[in-house]
Design an enzyme around this catalytic site. Sequence first.
Site, PDB file in Angstrom:
ATOM      1  CE  LYS A  11       4.268  64.424  31.368  1.00 53.21           C
ATOM      2  NZ  LYS A  11       4.440  65.890  31.253  1.00 53.21           N
ATOM      3  NE  ARG A  86      -0.121  65.337  36.022  1.00 56.01           N
ATOM      4  CZ  ARG A  86      -0.023  65.201  34.702  1.00 56.01           C
ATOM      5  NH1 ARG A  86      -0.092  64.040  34.139  1.00 56.01           N
ATOM      6  NH2 ARG A  86       0.131  66.258  33.970  1.00 56.01           N
ATOM      7  NE  ARG A 125       0.527  70.559  24.186  1.00 49.37           N
ATOM      8  CZ  ARG A 125       0.663  70.025  25.394  1.00 49.37           C
ATOM      9  NH1 ARG A 125       1.423  68.960  25.557  1.00 49.37           N
ATOM     10  NH2 ARG A 125       0.070  70.567  26.418  1.00 49.37           N
ATOM     11  NE  ARG A 157      -3.229  69.321  26.568  1.00 55.91           N
ATOM     12  CZ  ARG A 157      -2.359  68.640  27.296  1.00 55.91           C
ATOM     13  NH1 ARG A 157      -1.614  67.702  26.727  1.00 55.91           N
ATOM     14  NH2 ARG A 157      -2.218  68.888  28.572  1.00 55.91           N
ATOM     15  NE  ARG A 168      -1.101  71.661  31.817  1.00 53.82           N
ATOM     16  CZ  ARG A 168      -0.818  71.677  30.512  1.00 53.82           C
ATOM     17  NH1 ARG A 168      -1.221  72.689  29.756  1.00 53.82           N
ATOM     18  NH2 ARG A 168      -0.144  70.698  29.969  1.00 53.82           N
TER      19      ARG A 168
HETATM   20  P1  AP5 Z   1       4.571  67.191  24.757  1.00 52.35           P
HETATM   21  O1  AP5 Z   1       5.249  65.945  24.304  1.00 52.35           O
HETATM   22  O2  AP5 Z   1       3.146  67.393  24.392  1.00 52.35           O
HETATM   23  O3  AP5 Z   1       4.802  67.391  26.320  1.00 52.35           O
HETATM   24  P2  AP5 Z   1       4.180  66.627  27.559  1.00 52.35           P
HETATM   25  O4  AP5 Z   1       5.273  66.443  28.533  1.00 52.35           O
HETATM   26  O5  AP5 Z   1       3.409  65.420  27.119  1.00 52.35           O
HETATM   27  O6  AP5 Z   1       3.214  67.788  28.073  1.00 52.35           O
HETATM   28  P3  AP5 Z   1       1.699  67.721  28.554  1.00 52.35           P
HETATM   29  O7  AP5 Z   1       1.195  69.149  28.535  1.00 52.35           O
HETATM   30  O8  AP5 Z   1       0.926  66.714  27.781  1.00 52.35           O
HETATM   31  O9  AP5 Z   1       1.902  67.291  30.002  1.00 52.35           O
HETATM   32  P4  AP5 Z   1       0.925  67.389  31.148  1.00 52.35           P
HETATM   33  O10 AP5 Z   1       1.609  66.509  32.076  1.00 52.35           O
HETATM   34  O11 AP5 Z   1       0.640  68.750  31.638  1.00 52.35           O
HETATM   35  O12 AP5 Z   1      -0.478  66.966  30.488  1.00 52.35           O
HETATM   36  P5  AP5 Z   1      -1.316  65.622  30.500  1.00 52.35           P
HETATM   37  O13 AP5 Z   1      -2.017  65.486  29.208  1.00 52.35           O
HETATM   38  O14 AP5 Z   1      -0.517  64.504  31.012  1.00 52.35           O
HETATM   39  O15 AP5 Z   1       5.459  68.425  24.221  1.00 52.35           O
HETATM   40  C1  AP5 Z   1       5.012  69.766  24.388  1.00 52.35           C
HETATM   41  C2  AP5 Z   1       5.276  70.575  23.094  1.00 52.35           C
HETATM   42  O16 AP5 Z   1       6.682  70.731  22.939  1.00 52.35           O
HETATM   43  C3  AP5 Z   1       4.782  69.884  21.814  1.00 52.35           C
HETATM   44  O17 AP5 Z   1       4.272  70.841  20.943  1.00 52.35           O
HETATM   45  C4  AP5 Z   1       6.046  69.214  21.236  1.00 52.35           C
HETATM   46  O18 AP5 Z   1       5.992  69.104  19.840  1.00 52.35           O
HETATM   47  C5  AP5 Z   1       7.146  70.153  21.710  1.00 52.35           C
HETATM   48  N1  AP5 Z   1       8.386  69.446  22.036  1.00 52.35           N
HETATM   49  C6  AP5 Z   1       8.503  68.253  22.702  1.00 52.35           C
HETATM   50  N2  AP5 Z   1       9.802  67.922  22.857  1.00 52.35           N
HETATM   51  C7  AP5 Z   1      10.517  68.930  22.277  1.00 52.35           C
HETATM   52  C8  AP5 Z   1      11.925  69.171  22.136  1.00 52.35           C
HETATM   53  N3  AP5 Z   1      12.844  68.311  22.583  1.00 52.35           N
HETATM   54  N4  AP5 Z   1      12.299  70.310  21.519  1.00 52.35           N
HETATM   55  C9  AP5 Z   1      11.382  71.184  21.061  1.00 52.35           C
HETATM   56  N5  AP5 Z   1      10.042  71.028  21.169  1.00 52.35           N
HETATM   57  C10 AP5 Z   1       9.623  69.907  21.773  1.00 52.35           C
HETATM   58  O19 AP5 Z   1      -2.406  65.987  31.630  1.00 52.35           O
HETATM   59  C11 AP5 Z   1      -3.364  66.992  31.401  1.00 52.35           C
HETATM   60  C12 AP5 Z   1      -4.182  67.197  32.661  1.00 52.35           C
HETATM   61  O20 AP5 Z   1      -4.901  65.984  32.979  1.00 52.35           O
HETATM   62  C13 AP5 Z   1      -3.373  67.533  33.915  1.00 52.35           C
HETATM   63  O21 AP5 Z   1      -3.124  68.900  34.040  1.00 52.35           O
HETATM   64  C14 AP5 Z   1      -4.308  67.000  35.014  1.00 52.35           C
HETATM   65  O22 AP5 Z   1      -5.350  67.912  35.277  1.00 52.35           O
HETATM   66  C15 AP5 Z   1      -4.923  65.758  34.373  1.00 52.35           C
HETATM   67  N6  AP5 Z   1      -4.160  64.544  34.696  1.00 52.35           N
HETATM   68  C16 AP5 Z   1      -3.436  63.763  33.834  1.00 52.35           C
HETATM   69  N7  AP5 Z   1      -2.846  62.747  34.479  1.00 52.35           N
HETATM   70  C17 AP5 Z   1      -3.190  62.862  35.785  1.00 52.35           C
HETATM   71  C18 AP5 Z   1      -2.866  62.135  36.972  1.00 52.35           C
HETATM   72  N8  AP5 Z   1      -2.049  61.079  36.939  1.00 52.35           N
HETATM   73  N9  AP5 Z   1      -3.417  62.550  38.144  1.00 52.35           N
HETATM   74  C19 AP5 Z   1      -4.236  63.606  38.198  1.00 52.35           C
HETATM   75  N10 AP5 Z   1      -4.560  64.359  37.124  1.00 52.35           N
HETATM   76  C20 AP5 Z   1      -4.046  63.997  35.934  1.00 52.35           C
HETATM   77 MG    MG Z   2       1.368  64.867  27.133  1.00 51.19          MG
END
Ligand code: AP5
Ligand code: MG
Length: 214
Positions: A11, A86, A125, A157, A168
């Site tokens: 994402k 979410r 990552r 992270r 997660r």
């Molecule tokens: P990346 O692009 O970083 O993936 P992502 O989908 O953004 O993963 P996140 O871990 O950021 O998602 P998340 O939803 O758990 O975390 P968030 O920060 O939103 O890609 C991942 C890796 O793969 C990278 O190294 C990239 O280079 C590689 N990659 C990408 N695409 C690729 C491909 N096609 N091929 C190969 N490699 C690839 O949330 C963190 C925490 O915050 C949550 O756990 C929760 O506690 C809290 N939080 C956030 N939003 C909310 C909400 N709305 N409500 C409640 N809690 C929330």
């Molecule tokens: Mg992300």
Amino acid sequence: MILLGPPGAGKGTQAANLSAALKIPHISTGDIFRSNIKEGTPLGVLAKSYIDAGKLVPDDVTVEIVEDRIQKDDCKNGFLMDGFPRTIPQAQKFDNMLKKLNANVELVINISAPDSAIVKRMSGRRMCSCGRTYHVVNLPPKTEGICDACGSKLFIRDDDREETVLERLKTYHEQTSPLIDYYSEKGILKNVDGTKPISETTEEILKIIADLKG
Ligand code: AP5
Ligand code: MG
């Protein structure tokens, strides 16, 4: 527009590419929480206790942040949500706040990737505080450990430890995946395969947007 998908589906990676191509801001609730954690704000302290356990930050806290953010000037021509909503209550509250602003969700892109690929991706990552995401093998920065875009030092992270990633994923399947049906029923959801090369997925999403605009 919303990017939906499990942790690690790509994402944030796709959001950075799309935000540059479409010239609309990329709003990541995860990035907002992480910058608050870094600054040691009360919100950061609260969010950290949930994030480190692989749980979601409570809906009321998250919704308030988003409501505040989307009213900023840079959101006037649209914006890209990454990691919000979410939960079903977050989605319902998001619909209500958009209605008040005379706006609506135009498109939801659901990026899929199997759990097995996700655990592998997270271990490689590397993140920058500017929001850019790298991978030691799949998307390395030009200089090891340094962001191409802003020159800052990259970090790992805290929630990318394997046991937290598994938690997660569990949280995603229980609380976030029901949003796929929620937006499918509204007829605005498109699925893309997140296991393809990064640039191919970006092209696919840009094509969906171009087709939508006709
Ligand atoms: P990346 O692009 O970083 O993936 P992502 O989908 O953004 O993963 P996140 O871990 O950021 O998602 P998340 O939803 O758990 O975390 P968030 O920060 O939103 O890609 C991942 C890796 O793969 C990278 O190294 C990239 O280079 C590689 N990659 C990408 N695409 C690729 C491909 N096609 N091929 C190969 N490699 C690839 O949330 C963190 C925490 O915050 C949550 O756990 C929760 O506690 C809290 N939080 C956030 N939003 C909310 C909400 N709305 N409500 C409640 N809690 C929330
Ligand atoms: Mg992300």
